[in-house]
Design a protein around this motif. Structure first.
Motif, PDB file in Angstrom:
ATOM      1  N   LEU A  19     -20.016  21.430  -8.778  1.00 14.58           N
ATOM      2  CA  LEU A  19     -19.766  20.750 -10.057  1.00 14.58           C
ATOM      3  C   LEU A  19     -19.244  19.337  -9.829  1.00 14.58           C
ATOM      4  O   LEU A  19     -19.612  18.403 -10.557  1.00 14.58           O
ATOM      5  CB  LEU A  19     -18.775  21.565 -10.896  1.00 14.58           C
ATOM      6  CG  LEU A  19     -19.211  22.984 -11.280  1.00 14.58           C
ATOM      7  CD1 LEU A  19     -18.162  23.639 -12.190  1.00 14.58           C
ATOM      8  CD2 LEU A  19     -20.560  22.987 -11.982  1.00 14.58           C
ATOM      9  N   ASP A  20     -18.388  19.159  -8.831  1.00 14.14           N
ATOM     10  CA  ASP A  20     -17.854  17.824  -8.547  1.00 14.14           C
ATOM     11  C   ASP A  20     -18.961  16.878  -8.091  1.00 14.14           C
ATOM     12  O   ASP A  20     -19.038  15.729  -8.528  1.00 14.14           O
ATOM     13  CB  ASP A  20     -16.764  17.905  -7.468  1.00 14.14           C
ATOM     14  CG  ASP A  20     -15.480  18.536  -7.993  1.00 14.14           C
ATOM     15  OD1 ASP A  20     -15.391  18.750  -9.219  1.00 14.14           O
ATOM     16  OD2 ASP A  20     -14.576  18.812  -7.174  1.00 14.14           O
ATOM     17  N   LEU A 145     -19.293  23.333 -19.868  1.00 18.17           N
ATOM     18  CA  LEU A 145     -18.023  23.911 -20.321  1.00 18.17           C
ATOM     19  C   LEU A 145     -16.842  23.127 -19.738  1.00 18.17           C
ATOM     20  O   LEU A 145     -15.857  22.853 -20.426  1.00 18.17           O
ATOM     21  CB  LEU A 145     -17.930  25.381 -19.890  1.00 18.17           C
ATOM     22  CG  LEU A 145     -18.824  26.361 -20.657  1.00 18.17           C
ATOM     23  CD1 LEU A 145     -18.960  27.675 -19.892  1.00 18.17           C
ATOM     24  CD2 LEU A 145     -18.252  26.615 -22.058  1.00 18.17           C
ATOM     25  N   ARG A 146     -16.942  22.757 -18.473  1.00 17.43           N
ATOM     26  CA  ARG A 146     -15.828  22.076 -17.821  1.00 17.43           C
ATOM     27  C   ARG A 146     -15.608  20.689 -18.424  1.00 17.43           C
ATOM     28  O   ARG A 146     -14.472  20.266 -18.622  1.00 17.43           O
ATOM     29  CB  ARG A 146     -16.092  21.962 -16.314  1.00 17.43           C
ATOM     30  CG  ARG A 146     -14.875  21.511 -15.550  1.00 17.43           C
ATOM     31  CD  ARG A 146     -15.100  21.585 -14.042  1.00 17.43           C
ATOM     32  NE  ARG A 146     -15.807  20.428 -13.531  1.00 17.43           N
ATOM     33  CZ  ARG A 146     -15.776  20.036 -12.258  1.00 17.43           C
ATOM     34  NH1 ARG A 146     -15.065  20.729 -11.373  1.00 17.43           N
ATOM     35  NH2 ARG A 146     -16.441  18.985 -11.852  1.00 17.43           N
ATOM     36  N   THR A 147     -16.706  20.011 -18.736  1.00 16.22           N
ATOM     37  CA  THR A 147     -16.590  18.699 -19.374  1.00 16.22           C
ATOM     38  C   THR A 147     -15.838  18.821 -20.697  1.00 16.22           C
ATOM     39  O   THR A 147     -14.920  18.057 -20.993  1.00 16.22           O
ATOM     40  CB  THR A 147     -18.003  18.118 -19.613  1.00 16.22           C
ATOM     41  OG1 THR A 147     -18.701  18.101 -18.377  1.00 16.22           O
ATOM     42  CG2 THR A 147     -17.938  16.728 -20.198  1.00 16.22           C
ATOM     43  N   HIS A 155      -7.449  16.227 -19.146  1.00 15.82           N
ATOM     44  CA  HIS A 155      -7.333  16.036 -17.697  1.00 15.82           C
ATOM     45  C   HIS A 155      -8.707  15.730 -17.109  1.00 15.82           C
ATOM     46  O   HIS A 155      -9.736  15.916 -17.755  1.00 15.82           O
ATOM     47  CB  HIS A 155      -6.677  17.248 -17.008  1.00 15.82           C
ATOM     48  CG  HIS A 155      -7.407  18.547 -17.177  1.00 15.82           C
ATOM     49  ND1 HIS A 155      -8.633  18.812 -16.607  1.00 15.82           N
ATOM     50  CD2 HIS A 155      -7.057  19.672 -17.869  1.00 15.82           C
ATOM     51  CE1 HIS A 155      -9.004  20.039 -16.923  1.00 15.82           C
ATOM     52  NE2 HIS A 155      -8.083  20.580 -17.696  1.00 15.82           N
ATOM     53  N   THR A 156      -8.715  15.231 -15.872  1.00 14.39           N
ATOM     54  CA  THR A 156     -10.004  14.931 -15.271  1.00 14.39           C
ATOM     55  C   THR A 156     -10.694  16.234 -14.900  1.00 14.39           C
ATOM     56  O   THR A 156     -10.051  17.214 -14.506  1.00 14.39           O
ATOM     57  CB  THR A 156      -9.843  14.068 -13.998  1.00 14.39           C
ATOM     58  OG1 THR A 156      -8.958  14.755 -13.119  1.00 14.39           O
ATOM     59  CG2 THR A 156      -9.299  12.702 -14.324  1.00 14.39           C
ATOM     60  N   SER A 157     -12.015  16.226 -15.035  1.00 14.73           N
ATOM     61  CA  SER A 157     -12.750  17.456 -14.776  1.00 14.73           C
ATOM     62  C   SER A 157     -12.907  17.707 -13.281  1.00 14.73           C
ATOM     63  O   SER A 157     -12.904  18.851 -12.833  1.00 14.73           O
ATOM     64  CB  SER A 157     -14.113  17.388 -15.453  1.00 14.73           C
ATOM     65  OG  SER A 157     -14.742  16.170 -15.128  1.00 14.73           O
ATOM     66  N   SER A 158     -13.022  16.644 -12.505  1.00 20.54           N
ATOM     67  CA  SER A 158     -13.290  16.808 -11.078  1.00 20.54           C
ATOM     68  C   SER A 158     -12.209  17.667 -10.423  1.00 20.54           C
ATOM     69  O   SER A 158     -11.020  17.448 -10.622  1.00 20.54           O
ATOM     70  CB  SER A 158     -13.348  15.439 -10.406  1.00 20.54           C
ATOM     71  OG  SER A 158     -13.764  15.599  -9.075  1.00 20.54           O
ATOM     72  N   GLY A 159     -12.642  18.657  -9.690  1.00 21.90           N
ATOM     73  CA  GLY A 159     -11.717  19.540  -8.988  1.00 21.90           C
ATOM     74  C   GLY A 159     -11.169  20.666  -9.829  1.00 21.90           C
ATOM     75  O   GLY A 159     -10.528  21.580  -9.306  1.00 21.90           O
TER      76      GLY A 159
END
Lengths: 334, 196, 443
Positions: A19-20, A145-147, A155-159
């Motif tokens: 995803l990242d 979903l994470r976005t 919060h940032t999505s990365s990680g």
């Protein structure tokens, strides 16, 4: 990662890494030059035994954005339709020099079979096999979903993962590879899953799945969910007595205008509506729901390219065996 | 990223020597900042693109020094990060690299004077990848290269315009750059390690 | 080929008990025990050293697919019976689903005479219950029974005799010939497109399920039918715990039902399907561990009467494909003894005497094979299998006599090696290798 066959064997770390990387790939899609040279000179074969234009063009776009050469091998009109076996087709691709095979097949387990045999050495990506799995669809759904989830929480999505997110998957679970892949991946990423379906469209044995099972869509929606994933339902299923008719199905398990209105009355858009496409408007999802601001249908399509770029990049980079000595690839007899 | 080839399986070095101290780093960056302004005849159109991971904090430090000479200038407005992962020529050989974001200044790089900033110049392959990456983002008027250390052993016809320190090395040696922004506070030095 | 027809087996343990010498002369057991070695015939006898080995009555398989006529690429009577001999068998029943189907006296006599000509084991053809296995009209059961093949077992195996009225008629009709209907219990509508056992694993794998109830409902119906018409019913390849319970109940009511289990259902489970390797695709499918346990218990307590191999060889292309396209079936003749020893004897569930019952005397009785499955006693036909029970071996399908390479036991280490097989006093297998067939005068 040698192959991508199932989300069941994806670790949390692997899933988050995909995803990242997909986020970086998505950024490429916003540039003027939507192309990276990472897979220059590599050949990706889209081996489609089943028609699926959307999945094929998504993989094709992904491979091309990474500068790979793409060969589309469709079973229709090829020797496969004349009875050529999976084994012979795979060996043909091996001889052509495929570096990765993206396979869509009507038989559950066909990609696993390709990966397990010595018919072909290339990494195998499951692009949907029978009623088993569709891992890249689940990854693009998780990306979507994470976005949404990270934006909602600022919060940032990365990680990050999907811890605490509540997702309802609604419809024909029995025949859905999307549902299975999503269940395993969403659980790995920490989300809570509720499967909503008529009892006839839940697989025997799903009672032990790590999810809540419900026959009642309204009750599930009333408990509050962060995303509703509607699955495609084939109207012909009514001929096999899975449900009486499409009208009753829509009324009980479709995301219709009434359910959209009920949702609009309780929140201000925090709950998203997802669909893997192609949609049966008026059957499992109403037009109003599909076109509402809550709908992520088109975002899912866009995210699909980024996720598939990430998967192809991961499978085709990194510690690859050195090229075989040239005599190994010379035709026999020379 | 450019301090390679790295080998995770390498044994501990048999000797390590500091070749640039924290103060040395500050001094050479100040010099490079002045050289950049000098070469550009001012600060106009300058963009500093750092190559992750340690080129970016170096670019930030240079930008601060450059902006200090020009009242009202925001160093962040001339600094960016350029990820070259997908442009490398060794993607199949080393372990899979995870790309990081490329962030350009809002003014973009078209018709700018772009100074690529990296910590160690070695084979030149990273810079080759960076030149390809730049071309996908725009068309700068000029591209220059600034590095903290040039350790030699070039494999491509690439030369730095601004060098902090020329450092003769053996290929068996490793040059390690530690910067506080990446490696934690009080870690500012360049070390040369000899391996058996 | 030796003209000597006298053999002295020294030091073997009949049914795993006392060490006993066995003297074979002209096809029958001439002497047993202490007197055998000093018998006047023993002087000219070929000596077979069998110290510590177990002597068993030659095994009888009630369920073998020899594929001939029609699928000689998969197996022939010759290759299948060679495999049978190596596996310790002296008789096999050839299932009727050949092409043409064995539904006439002509076809069963053809198979019977191919068996005679091969000479490795007795080949007893099974007759189809219905014409073309179509489940509609009774085949010529009487003609097959009265033919030289003297068919007593009738089965549409591979397909269930689903129509309850046809099943009733068949059960009634075979009574005139002392026959038995061997039912492949599979409710067809509940198993449309079925690929594997329906349960937790099929749910994950996305393979269409073959539910236990599809077997159990047919068995329940058929034991009631057999009771109603007072006829003999045999249930092929019982695979579920529920089936065992129904059969136990039927037997307690005095229903004339017998049942068989395959070696693979005694050992393997549906977890193997997770590999999607079609070598594990079989009908009925591999079930859960709980079913395996119930089948073993049912075999131990006599609810299940016999082992039937359901030996089903396929050409490699039928398995070198995706799961759904693959043929169902596994080879079994050359591994049956070892798997049963491993699952039943080494677990302490049964003795070698029980083994002789479930692999020889009981199947011979069900199939009405008069000269097979007899006691190891003076005057009886010398159908004898010698087993080195201590030996262990690793299954290698490529080394087998069957044409089929589809053994699910590939690579497994199993106990028990067949060393010698005497078929009517003739050594078909010696030292674990094929010897010579027994050639008899027949037209």
């Amino acid at each position: 990662m040698k192959h991508l066959l199932s989300t069941l064997d994806l670790s949390r770390a692997d899933a988050i890494r995909i995803l990242d990387i997909a986020e970086e790939m998505a950024a490429v899609g916003t540039r003027q030059v939507k192309k990276l040279p990472a897979l220059r000179g590599r050949t990706v074969v889209n081996l489609f035994f089943e028609d699926s234009t959307r999945t094929r063009i998504s993989f094709e776009a992904a491979a091309k954005r990474l500068s790979a050469d793409v060969i589309n091998f469709s079973a229709k009109g090829s020797s496969v339709s004349k009875g050529e076996s999976l084994k012979d087709t795979a060996q043909t691709l091996q001889a052509i020099g495929a570096d990765a095979v993206v396979i869509r097949h009507g038989a559950s387990g066909a990609p696993a079979r390709l990966a397990a045999t010595d018919w072909i050495d290339a990494p195998v990506v499951n692009a949907g096999d029978g009623t088993h799995e569709h891992p890249t669809q689940a990854l693009l759904d998780a990306f979507t979903l994470r976005t949404h989830w990270s934006a909602l929480h600022g919060h940032t999505s990365s990680g990050s993962d999907l811890a605490g997110m509540r997702v309802a998957i609604v419809g024909d679970i029995l025949h859905s590879r999307v549902a299975r892949s999503n269940l395993w991946l969403l659980r790995t990423l920490g989300a809570e899953v509720t499967m909503v379906a008529p009892p006839t469209l839940l697989p025997h044995g799903s009672n032990v799945w790590p999810c809540t099972i419900s026959f009642d869509l309204d009750a599930t929606l009333a408990t509050g969910v962060d995303a509703v994933m509607m699955l495609r339902v084939q109207g012909e299923r009514m001929h096999d007595s899975f449900f009486p008719n499409t009208r009753e199905y829509s009324r009980l398990w479709g995301f219709d205008d009434a359910r959209l209105a009920a949702l609009d009355a309780t929140d201000s858009g925090e709950t998203i509506i997802m669909h893997p496409g192609p949609m049966n408007r008026g059957l499992e999802i109403s037009s109003a729901a599909a076109d509402s601001p809550r709908s992520t249908v088109l975002a899912q399509v866009a995210n699909g390219v980024a996720v598939r770029m990430a998967v192809l990049y991961l499978l085709l980079s990194g510690d690859q065996p050195r090229p075989a000595p040239s005599d190994a690839i010379r035709p026999a007899g020379l | 990223m450019s301090n390679e080839p790295t080998d995770a399986r390498a044994l501990a070095p048999i000797s390590a020597r500091i070749v640039l101290s924290s103060e040395d780093i500050d001094r050479v960056l100040t010099r490079i900042a002045h050289e950049i302004i000098e070469a550009n005849k001012g600060v106009e159109d300058l963009v500093l693109l750092g190559i992750p991971s340690r080129g970016f904090p170096l670019a930030q430090r240079l930008a601060q020094r450059i902006a200090a000479t020009s009242p009202g200038m925001d160093p962040a407005s001339i600094t960016g990060q350029l990820d070259v992962t997908m442009y490398r020529d060794d993607l199949r050989r080393s372990t899979t690299r995870t790309p990081v974001p490329t962030v350009l200044p809002v003014s973009g790089i078209d018709d700018k004077v772009v100074v690529l900033v990296d910590d160690v110049l070695y084979s030149g392959r990273t810079i080759r990848a960076a030149l390809d990456a730049i071309a996908d983002f725009g068309r700068p008027r000029i591209v220059r290269l600034a590095v903290l250390v040039d350790r030699g052993h070039r494999e491509l016809p690439i030369r730095a315009d601004h060098v902090g320190k020329n450092l003769p090395t053996a290929t068996t040696e490793k040059v390690r750059v530690h910067l506080a922004e990446v490696d934690g506070a009080n870690n500012n030095e360049v070390v040369i390690e000899a391996h058996a | 080929m030796s003209t000597n027809t006298t053999y002295l087996i020294r030091g073997a343990k009949p049914l795993g008990t006392e060490v006993t010498d066995i003297l074979i002369h002209e096809g029958t057991i001439a002497a047993l025990g202490a007197g055998a070695a000093t018998h006047q015939l023993a002087a000219e006898a070929t000596i077979i050293e069998a110290a510590g080995q177990i002597a068993l009555p030659g095994m009888v398989d009630l369920h073998t697919h020899l594929r001939e006529p029609g699928r000689e690429d998969a197996e022939t009577v010759e290759t299948g019976t060679r495999a049978a001999a190596l596996g310790g068998f002296t008789s096999v029943h050839a299932m009727a689903n050949s092409n043409p189907v064995a539904d006439t006296a002509g076809v069963v006599e053809q198979v019977w005479s191919l068996g005679k000509r091969s000479g490795w084991v007795d080949v007893r053809p099974v007759g189809a219950v219905t014409v073309g296995l179509a489940g509609e009209r009774l085949s010529e059961i009487g003609a097959m029974a009265d033919s030289r093949a003297a068919v007593r077992v009738f089965s549409d195996d591979g397909i269930c005799v689903f129509d309850p009225l046809v099943m009733r008629r068949a059960l009634e009709y075979v009574k005139a010939f002392d026959g038995v209907i061997a039912q492949h219990a599979q409710e067809p509508r509940l198993t449309e497109g079925a690929q594997m056992n329906e349960g937790e694993i099929s749910a994950v794998l996305g393979l269409a399920g073959w539910p236990a109830v599809a077997e159990e409902s047919i068995i329940a119906r058929d034991v009631l039918l057999a009771e109603h018409v007072d006829s003999r019913l045999h249930i092929c390849h019982v695979s579920t715990a529920g089936s065992v319970e129904i059969i136990r109940w039927a037997k307690s009511r005095g229903v004339k039902v017998t049942a068989e289990v395959t070696p693979h259902h005694l050992l393997l489970t549906d977890e193997l399907v997770q590999s999607y390797d079609p070598v594990y695709k079989v009908n009925p499918p591999l079930r859960r561990q709980a079913d395996v346990e119930a089948l073993r218990a049912g075999l131990a307590d006599g609810t299940i009467d016999i082992i039937g191999t359901d030996h089903a060889p396929h050409p490699s292309e039928a398995k070198e494909c995706e799961w759904a396209a693959a043929a169902m079936g596994m080879t079994g003749l050359e591994t049956a003894l070892s798997v049963v020893q491993h699952t039943m004897i080494e677990t302490g569930l049964i003795s070698w005497a029980d083994f002789a019952r479930i692999t020889s005397s009981a199947p011979a009785a069900i199939g009405r094979v008069a000269d097979q499955g007899r006691e190891l006693a003076v005057g009886e036909p010398a159908n004898i299998t010698l087993v080195d029970a201590e030996a262990r071996w690793i299954v290698d399908p490529a080394a087998m006599a069957t044409k089929g390479r589809n053994s699910p036991f590939k690579g497994l280490e199993l106990p028990g090696k067949v060393t010698h097989v005497f078929f009517h006093g003739h050594p078909t297998v010696r030292d674990g290798k094929l010897d010579t067939p027994r050639i008899t005068q027949e037209s």
